[in-house]
Design an enzyme around this catalytic site. Structure first.
Site, short mmCIF file in Angstrom:
data_model
loop_
_atom_site.label_atom_id
_atom_site.label_comp_id
_atom_site.label_asym_id
_atom_site.label_seq_id
_atom_site.Cartn_x
_atom_site.Cartn_y
_atom_site.Cartn_z
N CYS A 21 -0.82 -4.35 0.86
CA CYS A 21 0.53 -3.78 0.80
C CYS A 21 1.60 -4.85 0.84
CB CYS A 21 0.72 -2.84 1.97
SG CYS A 21 0.42 -3.66 3.53
N LYS A 71 -9.13 9.90 10.14
CA LYS A 71 -9.69 10.22 8.83
C LYS A 71 -9.54 9.00 7.93
CE LYS A 71 -8.20 11.26 5.03
NZ LYS A 71 -9.24 10.54 4.17
N GLU A 86 3.20 3.53 7.45
CA GLU A 86 3.03 2.18 6.90
C GLU A 86 2.67 2.35 5.44
OE1 GLU A 86 3.80 0.07 10.48
OE2 GLU A 86 3.70 -0.50 8.38
N GLU A 126 4.27 -1.01 -7.70
CA GLU A 126 3.28 -1.82 -6.99
C GLU A 126 2.02 -1.91 -7.84
OE1 GLU A 126 1.56 0.15 -3.54
OE2 GLU A 126 1.81 -1.70 -2.41
N1 LIG Z 1 2.11 -0.62 4.89
C1 LIG Z 1 0.85 -0.87 5.18
O1 LIG Z 1 0.50 -1.36 6.28
C2 LIG Z 1 -0.21 -0.56 4.16
C3 LIG Z 1 -1.51 -1.02 4.40
C4 LIG Z 1 -2.50 -0.72 3.45
C5 LIG Z 1 -2.21 0.02 2.30
N2 LIG Z 1 -0.92 0.43 2.11
C6 LIG Z 1 -0.59 1.17 0.90
O2 LIG Z 1 -1.62 2.14 0.60
C7 LIG Z 1 -1.78 2.25 -0.82
C8 LIG Z 1 -3.22 2.00 -1.18
O3 LIG Z 1 -4.09 2.66 -0.28
P1 LIG Z 1 -4.74 4.06 -0.70
O4 LIG Z 1 -5.05 4.06 -2.15
O5 LIG Z 1 -5.83 4.37 0.27
O6 LIG Z 1 -3.52 5.05 -0.43
P2 LIG Z 1 -3.56 6.64 -0.47
O7 LIG Z 1 -2.23 7.06 -0.02
O8 LIG Z 1 -4.08 7.14 -1.77
O9 LIG Z 1 -4.66 7.06 0.64
C9 LIG Z 1 -4.47 6.68 1.97
C10 LIG Z 1 -5.18 7.71 2.85
O10 LIG Z 1 -4.55 8.96 2.66
C11 LIG Z 1 -5.52 9.95 2.36
N3 LIG Z 1 -4.87 10.98 1.56
C12 LIG Z 1 -4.70 11.03 0.23
N4 LIG Z 1 -4.02 12.15 -0.11
C13 LIG Z 1 -3.75 12.82 1.04
C14 LIG Z 1 -3.09 14.04 1.38
N5 LIG Z 1 -2.55 14.81 0.44
N6 LIG Z 1 -3.02 14.41 2.68
C15 LIG Z 1 -3.56 13.63 3.64
N7 LIG Z 1 -4.20 12.46 3.40
C16 LIG Z 1 -4.30 12.07 2.11
C17 LIG Z 1 -6.61 9.19 1.66
O11 LIG Z 1 -7.83 9.91 1.72
C18 LIG Z 1 -6.65 7.92 2.49
O12 LIG Z 1 -7.40 8.13 3.67
C19 LIG Z 1 -0.86 1.22 -1.43
O13 LIG Z 1 0.35 1.82 -1.81
C20 LIG Z 1 -0.61 0.24 -0.30
O14 LIG Z 1 0.61 -0.44 -0.44
C21 LIG Z 1 0.08 0.17 3.01
O1 LIG Z 2 -2.52 -3.99 3.11
C1 LIG Z 2 -1.99 -3.92 4.14
C2 LIG Z 2 -2.31 -4.74 5.34
O2 LIG Z 2 -1.43 -4.33 6.35
C3 LIG Z 2 -2.21 -6.19 5.00
S1 LIG Z 2 -2.34 -7.23 6.39
O3 LIG Z 2 -3.77 -7.56 6.55
O4 LIG Z 2 -1.85 -6.49 7.57
O5 LIG Z 2 -1.50 -8.41 6.09
#
Ligand SMILES: NC(=O)c1ccc[n+]([C@@H]2O[C@H](COP(=O)([O-])OP(=O)(O)OC[C@H]3O[C@@H](n4cnc5c(N)ncnc54)[C@H](O)[C@@H]3O)[C@@H](O)[C@H]2O)c1
Ligand SMILES: O=C[C@H](O)CS(=O)(=O)O
Length: 485
Positions: A288, A179, A254, A386
């Site tokens: 992230c 998803k 993650e 963040e």
């Molecule tokens: N650690 C990593 O590798 C990594 C990588 C990318 C982004 N991020 C983090 O993600 C955040 C930004 O991404 P975002 O805005 O898409 O995050 P988000 O948590 O809002 O959404 C991520 C996913 O979760 C889904 N989602 C939202 N609410 C949900 C629920 N209640 N149940 C199930 N799924 C749900 C969203 O539709 C989306 O597909 C930032 O905090 C960033 O640091 C972490």
């Molecule tokens: O935003 C999260 C991603 O994991 C960053 S990276 O492309 O893996 O460095």
């Protein structure tokens, strides 16, 4: 204005077939650079999710019996299809997410590298034969795929965040229901087309779009799902981890970050500025692992601030990711712009001084100027939250011990960075920082061959590298007895 792209699918992909939502519901997809509607996607719920899970469960029964060689060949074809269709996939990604085309191509190539890396790792899922303490028995250890994996992914890397999970799942013999974020669905649905082109059996990969909460709850509660893998915010990660825990499902999380970027006074300042630009402003600050707090030792604070301001002004150009020379795409939506604005206004109200940028970009789209603020301190929101946008805030510190203490003063533990030319300091600081990823004299360190994962509120588990398969495998111990002395 809708647009044509060979990989733009306005349907969900279940069991090798494309369909609409059961009730025909759809939601619009917006280009964040132009505010234009570029298409629609099905808005599905638990029923469609249950069907996708059932499809993956059926496919798992045969997929797990394929040999590593067979899976590896199919994964190689999948990676080949990604590379062969790079331009079209990149145009699709830039249209839905906004990042500059060159960055989109880099992300997609990175995704292909994850798939190809795990195509090779598939052939190295080794077991053990352990010397038996009993003369008439033998001890054998094997590793087996966990089963159906529910994957929920973010919008900031709509291709590679899937590839990082899908590669490990396919290599280990698992099947997957994906998803994606509602903001960037097309790059995920494109994996359905790529799977067809590569010849992956129906049901091995399933992709659906819809009500996130409902889909997530079905994934966490459906007994046919063995594992949940999530990339996204810590807030949502904790919801999913809690629900998956109630059903005793494996999880990989993650999550969010708050990366410190430390510059000691013995550092090469030009290299440190280069690293700060790369770490802070990649993907317009929407990664992230972006530097979120820049700690600069007092002796080089003014020189670093001046160099960084100059580099931001000369090197960073916001605009439509399709236009030549653009380095900074839009933020994903108005809410993202609002958060950056709030962090900036909070910093200014508490004494911060804007030395570059500081405003939204006029015109369509959700752009924010690359911004640098000096005079930051621990009472500011940006010290604890963040930002996820192009806002660099500079904190001043006096000693190594102070830098380490302040860098660790967060509930997050994903990425951290520091610059020094002192070898002893590089080991002392690396070992003292409480993070999963450490960049020493480097601002971008992600690669498919190294483990990617956080500690504390940044999650659990590692993706990529030889470690990335562990979370998709169960260990089985078999004792063969009655063998006689
Ligand atoms: N650690 C990593 O590798 C990594 C990588 C990318 C982004 N991020 C983090 O993600 C955040 C930004 O991404 P975002 O805005 O898409 O995050 P988000 O948590 O809002 O959404 C991520 C996913 O979760 C889904 N989602 C939202 N609410 C949900 C629920 N209640 N149940 C199930 N799924 C749900 C969203 O539709 C989306 O597909 C930032 O905090 C960033 O640091 C972490
Ligand atoms: O935003 C999260 C991603 O994991 C960053 S990276 O492309 O893996 O460095």
């Amino acid at each position: 204005m809708s647009f044509d792209n060979a990989f733009k699918k306005e349907a969900i992909y279940i069991n090798g077939s494309w369909s609409a939502a059961d009730n025909g519901a759809t939601v619009e997809v917006i280009n964040p650079a132009t505010d234009e509607i570029i298409g629609t996607i099905p808005h599905c719920g638990r029923a469609e999710t249950a069907r996708a899970i059932s499809s993956a469960h059926t496919a798992f029964k045969s997929w797990k019996k394929t040999t590593a060689e067979e899976r590896s060949k199919l994964m190689g074809r999948l990676a080949d299809e990604i590379v062969a269709n790079l331009d079209e996939l990149a145009l699709l990604l830039t249209a839905e997410m906004g990042k500059p085309l060159a960055e989109a191509k880099g992300e997609i190539m990175g995704g292909a590298k994850y798939i190809r890396f795990f195509a090779e790792e598939a052939k190295r899922v080794y077991g053990d034969i352990i010397p038996s303490p009993w003369g008439d028995r033998r001890i054998l250890v094997t590793k087996e795929p966990v089963g159906v994996v529910g994957a929920i992914t973010p919008w900031n890397f709509p291709n590679s965040m899937i590839a990082r999970k899908l590669g490990a799942a396919l290599a280990s013999g698992c099947t997957m229901v994906i998803k994606p974020s509602e903001f960037t669905p097309y790059s995920a649905l494109a994996y359905g087309i790529l799977a067809e082109k590569a010849g992956l059996p129906a049901g091995v990969i399933n992709v659906l779009t819809g009500e996130a909460k409902d889909i997530g709850e079905e994934m966490c509660e459906n007994p046919q799902v063995a594992k949940i893998t999530f990339t996204g915010s810590t807030r949502v990660g904790k919801i999913l981890a809690g629900n998956a825990g109630k059903a005793m499902k494996k999880i990989s999380m993650e999550l969010g970050g708050n990366a410190p970027f430390i510059v000691f006074d013995d550092a090469d300042l030009d290299k440190a500025v280069e690293g700060a630009i790369a770490s802070k402003f990649r993907n317009s600050g929407q990664t992230c692992v972006c530097a979120n707090r820049l700690y600069i030792q007092a002796g080089v604070y003014d020189a670093f601030a001046e160099k960084l301001a100059k580099a931001v002004t000369e090197q960073l150009k916001p605009g439509n990711g399709l236009d030549d020379g653009v380095t900074q795409g839009p933020l994903i939506n108005e809410a993202a712009v609002k958060k950056v604005h709030e962090h900036l206004e909070d910093a200014k109200s508490k004494g911060g001084k804007v030395i570059v940028g500081g405003t939204e970009v006029d015109g369509p789209g959700t752009f924010f100027q690359p911004t640098v603020v000096t005079g930051a301190h621990a009472e500011m929101r940006v010290a604890r939250e963040e930002t996820f946008g192009p806002l660099a805030v500079l904190f001043k510190f006096e000693t190594e011990a102070e830098a380490i203490e302040r860098a660790n003063d967060t509930e997050y533990g994903l990425a951290c960075y520091f610059y020094t030319n002192d070898l002893g300091r590089s080991f002392r600081v690396m070992e003292a920082l409480e993070y999963g990823l450490v960049g020493v004299n480097e601002g971008v360190i992600t690669t498919e061959v190294a483990p990617f994962g956080g500690v504390k509120d940044s999650g659990m588990g590692n993706e990529g590298s030889k470690y990335g398969l562990d979370d998709y495998l169960n260990i089985k111990y078999a004792c063969f007895g009655g063998l006689g002395a």
